[in-house]
Design a protein around this motif. Structure first.
Motif, PDB file in Angstrom:
ATOM      1  N   VAL A 340       0.870  -1.175   0.000  1.00  0.00           N
ATOM      2  CA  VAL A 340       0.000   0.000   0.000  1.00  0.00           C
ATOM      3  C   VAL A 340       0.903   1.220   0.000  1.00  0.00           C
ATOM      4  O   VAL A 340       1.680   1.420   0.937  1.00  0.00           O
ATOM      5  N   ASN A 341       0.797   2.005  -1.069  1.00  0.00           N
ATOM      6  CA  ASN A 341       1.653   3.191  -1.225  1.00  0.00           C
ATOM      7  C   ASN A 341       3.133   2.804  -1.155  1.00  0.00           C
ATOM      8  O   ASN A 341       3.946   3.447  -0.479  1.00  0.00           O
ATOM      9  N   LEU A 342       3.466   1.698  -1.847  1.00  0.00           N
ATOM     10  CA  LEU A 342       4.833   1.182  -1.970  1.00  0.00           C
ATOM     11  C   LEU A 342       5.403   0.692  -0.655  1.00  0.00           C
ATOM     12  O   LEU A 342       6.593   0.362  -0.581  1.00  0.00           O
ATOM     13  N   ALA A 343       4.595   0.593   0.381  1.00  0.00           N
ATOM     14  CA  ALA A 343       5.072   0.121   1.681  1.00  0.00           C
ATOM     15  C   ALA A 343       4.431  -1.227   1.991  1.00  0.00           C
ATOM     16  O   ALA A 343       3.252  -1.447   1.701  1.00  0.00           O
ATOM     17  N   GLN A 344       5.223  -2.115   2.566  1.00  0.00           N
ATOM     18  CA  GLN A 344       4.695  -3.413   2.924  1.00  0.00           C
ATOM     19  C   GLN A 344       3.797  -3.310   4.144  1.00  0.00           C
ATOM     20  O   GLN A 344       4.006  -2.488   5.035  1.00  0.00           O
ATOM     21  N   VAL A 345       2.796  -4.162   4.183  1.00  0.00           N
ATOM     22  CA  VAL A 345       1.871  -4.201   5.313  1.00  0.00           C
ATOM     23  C   VAL A 345       2.502  -5.055   6.404  1.00  0.00           C
ATOM     24  O   VAL A 345       2.858  -6.222   6.173  1.00  0.00           O
TER      25      VAL A 345
END
Length: 1093
Positions: A340-345
């Motif tokens: 999400v938005n290039l960030a891992q969850v």
């Protein structure tokens, strides 16, 4: 064109009778059918602002065309209709053009000038022509005026909407509704970030003036337009959908009461372009304001909401009947979360909302290590309608059932698998079954043949029924035709005694509802829905998919009855989710069995592929690249892959088929994905299939770590049932049902011992018969799954047959894995001795005598091995069709006994890298030919023998007939692989000028089948060569060539063929010589006598 159409219509309308009208109409239709468009152009109504056309409505002229005949009049001619304006040109396409630009209610009429007197025939009551122009008859009125005006109050009860269009990038919307009625418009409040808004709002439209007669307005009120918009912080609101409704009208003199009032809330379908975009729950009522004013209207009762200011909720009388419900949510875990938005969850959470209320899951501390929730069950209370059809979620209700005592006899059901009586004409070898030759493939092929037999039996039964219906003669022929061959049932009888698999021709998930008996999978979407109507919604949803939520939802009324709580042994902490296992990570051993693939999509330029299997589960990936199968679109893999995995981290199994390439990277043909977690936790017990019978050795060996008795005891314990009771007399009692069956089992040494496993397995195979707690358990199976390629969505690239076994590591070791490797063909050698031929047709004419004769030789080969054709020597100059050969053919071949096919491996061309394997039926071809030295040999006849099933040879040439070919079903059949050796006479056949079979000769042959080991021990030579040479045939002296042995030919012609003719000629010549001498000497002798010399 327009004038021609008017003339044609005028001629039609002036017809005197109905018959002339029909004939004229046909002529008109024939004339108009050749026109590229309608003869009369359509009507356009433009909305103009500042001399600029901004919106339009189009009315088909045929819909408002007038005719004196009612059945020929346009459907909207002389009627007031509601039209919606839209943007012109390309602006009308897409979301911007889906909104209503304006609404108008015109009265339209189109007709001939001489019919103008009828233009007001359909004008609603309450309107009349403007008096200023009333006397003018040459033109229609410029305007109409109303004589009746009604005052109404519209009450719009907007309660909620569900499944709306996702208009924001978050996957949610900020919806509000705009209601249009006549010249009035109102909007609801804006609810933020929801796709199921609950407005609970009453909107009142006061002093709505409608023109026309009160009765017509009551029966046909104007349409209400409701549009749903998404409110954006910047820019104008986005259109989400539209729906239409008609209010329930109450006149001032009517009573406001049941059954029409108060109106009940109902759902209206919301449309966005050509597709659906949710539903709206609302009610609409139109109340006439009488002489007494608004005081006579029904009062607006209901609670007042001070916090919402001027917004009034839906009155109690219009609301649904509510009851307190408790939605319970099972929070199991999250799967396949994307960035999400290039960030891992890393630390996700799930929020559940229902009717404005909700609950939050516990926080997952580390998604990579454990994607499951720590707290399983949470719940909250919410008011929901009593009508289940109007609930935003589906409800779950307990089922009540009664117990019964049922006796199931296992022995009777197994009776069909016993040995059947031998039919007349069948070989006893067909009934024999060698257990040592059986393997898993025997089980597989028996399972494939069973549905084929059922289909054939159904077709034969239907055909026989048709023959019976068609007459006695056809019935007799039908019986003869459908009669099964005596030898034909041999393989099937053998397979009936073999344990079978359950063959699924589709995914196992389809058969068992995706194994979502208690654990469900919900897709999580993010982002705005696609506005392109041409894009498949499923493909659009794939782009918005960001993960999956695993859990379940149950809604029930409170409080629960005490009886239900006692019956379920209710645990208050788990709510409705009783007997749910823990969701801690668990280590399992996964066995993936890949049987074969079918109908693969070609991947090479030659139209073939070189497929191999690749397995991926979590971080483990196996590519069986070394075992690729060359040039096959239906490869048989027979592969087993053992993988250790940890659930839930490694819950998705991917089975792929790749195309091997010598140069470059391998191309993926297709793949299939399996959710192992749902299978593992399912009550259908899909971890390891249940076999139909219990065995501790052999091809049907039990491979589950738990024995049937242990599995049955565990199921009874989990279901809060009494343990099974095994009693004498081969009986077991479970849930008041009694099962009987065998209790003996045979070990590897052939010794029998007592066991209860058969009885327990019989109960497990019928577990779905038990009331309330029963469900179908997964049997021993092979499933067929489609192969898909992400680069070619929606197009099946082939199918794969496979199954998966899962065994937890904390349980006893499972049984041995099954060996499903492809059967290796066994080497055989077929020796065919051609002894004699008889009654072979004679094709040649003797050059000296003109007699019919043939130069006979026999040719033979195995199907698929045409390059190994072998010929006997030639029996020259056969005058009777008899030939003597004593010639031996030798054919080595590789054979698969289970498939009854010969295996041939050869390169397709000189440029092929690998050999291609072919499987061909085992058939021996024998042909008889007439040899020619100066032209091509003449074909005389042939016979093809299926080595697995062919008619027994006749003992003598006279007993050999064409019925052995055309009526095989009436002949005793043999199998050379069981008979090993057979000798007899078989007919040669060919087709005549009428394309019918006729006998062209007979051959005496001997077939001897040996394994390669046996052939090495007792070698023989081809033809009459060493070792073990055959004797030379005792052929007649006529079997020679005249130009090779001229003296022998002359001797044969003189001494044998023309002996009496030569004797006659010699005698005739002697008599002729005597006569000549007599005639020559007679005159001299007479002269001497007369002269006395």
């Amino acid at each position: 064109m327009f004038r021609r159409s008017l003339k044609q219509r005028r001629r039609i309308l002036n017809a005197d009778s109905e018959e002339s009208w029909k004939s004229s109409a046909k002529a008109a239709d024939a004339n108009f059918s050749f026109q590229p468009q309608h003869s009369i152009p359509d009507i356009y109504i433009w909305m103009i602002s500042n001399n600029k056309r901004i919106a339009y409505a189009r009315v088909p002229s045929k819909d408002i065309l007038h005719s004196p005949l009612e059945e020929e009049k346009g459907k909207d001619c002389g009627k007031v209709q509601t039209l919606f304006f839209k943007l012109p040109g390309k602006k009308s396409f897409g979301p911007a053009g889906w909104t209503v630009q304006a609404k108008t209610e015109p009265y339209l009429w189109l007709g001939l000038n001489r019919q103008r007197k009828d233009y007001l025939s359909g004008l609603p009551n309450g309107f009349e022509e403007n008096k200023a122009v009333k006397g003018v008859q040459s033109s229609p009125p410029i305007s109409l005026q109303y004589t009746m005006k009604q005052i109404f109050q519209l009450r719009v009860h907007m309660y909620q909407a569900r499944s709306l269009f996702a208009a924001d990038s978050t996957g949610l919307s900020d919806p509000f509704a705009r209601v249009f009625f006549s010249t009035h418009s109102q909007v609801t409040e804006i609810l933020n970030e929801t796709l199921c808004p609950t407005w609970d709002q009453l909107m009142v439209f006061d002093n709505v003036e409608l023109y026309g007669e009160a009765g017509e307005l009551r029966d046909d009120p104007p349409i209400i337009v409701i549009e749903i918009y998404d409110q954006d912080t910047v820019g104008k609101a986005d259109f989400m959908g539209r729906t239409f409704a008609k209010p329930i009208t109450k006149m001032s003199d009517e009573h406001y009461g049941p059954p029409r009032f108060p109106p009940q809330l109902e759902y209206y379908q919301i449309y966005r372009g050509n597709g659906t975009a949710g539903e709206m729950l609302a009610a609409f009522e139109l109340l006439q304001i009488g002489p007494g004013g608004k005081a006579d209207l029904p009062p607006i009762d209901g609670p007042t909401d001070i916090d919402r200011g001027p917004i009034r909720p839906v009155p109690i009388g219009k609301q649904l009947r509510w009851c307190v419900n408790t939605p319970q949510v099972l929070f199991w875990g999250l799967r396949d979360l994307k960035r999400v938005n290039l960030a891992q969850v890393d630390r996700p959470r799930v929020d559940i909302e229902c009717a404005g209320k909700g609950v939050q899951s516990s926080l997952i501390q580390n998604y990579k290590k454990n994607p499951n929730f720590s707290t399983l069950v949470k719940w909250f209370e919410v008011d929901l309608p009593e009508n289940k059809l109007l609930n935003p979620f589906s409800s779950l209700f307990p089922l009540h059932s009664s117990d019964a005592v049922v006796k199931v006899d296992m022995e009777e059901e197994k009776g069909g698998k016993g040995k059947k009586k031998r039919k007349k004409g069948e070989e006893p070898e067909e009934e024999e079954l060698d257990e040592s030759m059986l393997d898993w493939w025997s089980k597989y092929f028996a399972s494939i043949e069973t549905p084929k037999e059922v289909i054939k039996a159904q077709e034969a039964e239907a055909e026989e029924k048709d023959d019976v219906d068609s007459g006695e003669g056809r019935r007799k022929r039908g019986k003869g035709r459908n009669k099964p061959a005596p030898g034909e049932s041999g393989p099937e009888k053998k397979k009936q005694k073999i344990e079978e698999l359950k063959m699924y021709n589709r995914e196992l998930e389809i058969e068992y509802n995706s194994f979502e008996d208690w654990l469900h999978t919900f897709n999580l979407f993010r982002g705005k829905c696609s506005d392109d109507a041409d894009v498949d919604q499923n493909a659009a949803d794939e782009d918005r998919l960001i993960g999956k939520f695993k859990g379940s939802l149950c809604i029930y009324k409170v409080p629960l009855s005490d009886e239900f709580s006692r019956e379920m042994s209710f645990d208050s902490n788990m709510g409705m989710f009783q007997n749910i296992p823990h969701n801690d990570p668990i280590n399992v051993m996964v066995r993936v069995y890949v049987v074969r693939a079918t109908d693969l999509h070609p991947a090479d330029i030659n139209g073939k592929a070189d497929p191999y299997v690749a397995i991926k589960l979590g971080k483990s990936e196996i590519k069986d690249k070394e075992s690729y199968i060359s040039k096959q679109l239906n490869p048989v893999f027979g592969k087993l892959f053992d993988i250790e995995a940890t659930l839930p981290m490694d819950s998705t199994l991917t089975v792929s088929i790749y195309d091997w390439d010598l140069v470059g990277t391998d191309d993926m043909i297709g793949e299939t994905k399996i959710d192992l977690e749902n299978r593992y936790y399912s009550k259908h017990r899909a971890t390891c299939g249940l076999t139909s019978s219990y065995a501790i050795h052999g091809y049907n060996v039990w491979r589950d770590p738990l024995k049937p008795t242990q599995i049955l005891a565990k199921l009874c314990k989990d279901s809060k049932m009494d343990q099974p009771q095994y009693g004498p007399g081969e009986r077991v009692k479970v849930a008041n049902r009694v099962y009987t069956g065998p209790t003996e089992i045979e070990d590897e040494n052939g010794l029998k011992k007592q066991t209860d496993e058969h009885l327990a397995l019989a109960v497990l195979n019928r577990w779905d018969d038990l009331p309330r707690i029963g469900c179908k358990l997964v049997p021993d199976y092979v499933e067929t799954r489609p192969l898909l390629n992400p680069d070619k969505p929606g197009i099946e690239q082939g199918r794969i047959e496979m199954w998966v076994d899962m065994f937890p590591k904390d349980m006893p070791a499972p049984g041995p894995s099954l060996d499903i490797s492809p059967r290796k063909p066994k080497k055989f050698e077929l020796r065919v001795i051609v002894w004699n031929t008889d009654e072979v047709v004679l094709e040649d004419d003797d050059i000296f005598t003109g007699e019919k004769s043939s130069d006979i030789f026999v040719r033979g080969w195995l199907k698929g091995q045409q390059e190994d054709k072998q010929d006997t020597d030639v029996h020259y100059h056969s005058l009777t069709g008899e030939g003597n050969f004593n010639w031996r053919f030798i054919y080595p071949f590789d054979y698969l006994q289970a498939e009854e096919k010969i295996v041939i491996s050869k390169k397709e061309s000189m440029f092929s890298w690998d050999e291609t394997e072919y499987k061909i039926p085992a058939r021996l071809n024998l042909q008889v030919w007439d040899a020619n030295h100066f032209s091509a040999d003449d074909f005389l006849g042939a016979i093809e023998l299926d080595l697995n099933r062919f008619p027994r040879g006749a003992k003598t040439a006279k007993q050999c007939s064409i019925d052995m070919v055309i009526n095989e079903q009436d002949m005793p059949m043999v199998n050379i692989f069981k008979q090993k050796r057979i000798k007899g006479w078989w007919p040669f056949v060919a087709r005549d000028e009428n394309d019918e079979l006729e006998i062209t000769g007979k051959v005496e042959a001997e077939l001897h089948l040996m394994t390669s080991e046996e052939a090495e021990k007792s070698p023989v030579g081809e033809g009459r060569n060493e070792p073990e040479p055959l004797e030379k045939p005792n052929r007649p002296d006529t079997t020679f060539l005249w130009f090779l042995s001229p003296l022998k030919a002359i001797r044969y012609l003189i001494c044998t063929q023309y002996k009496w003719l030569v004797i006659k000629i010699v005698l005739a010549l002697l008599l002729l010589a005597l006569l000549v001498l007599f005639l020559y000497n007679m005159p001299g002798y007479m002269a001497k006598k007369l002269l006395g010399v």
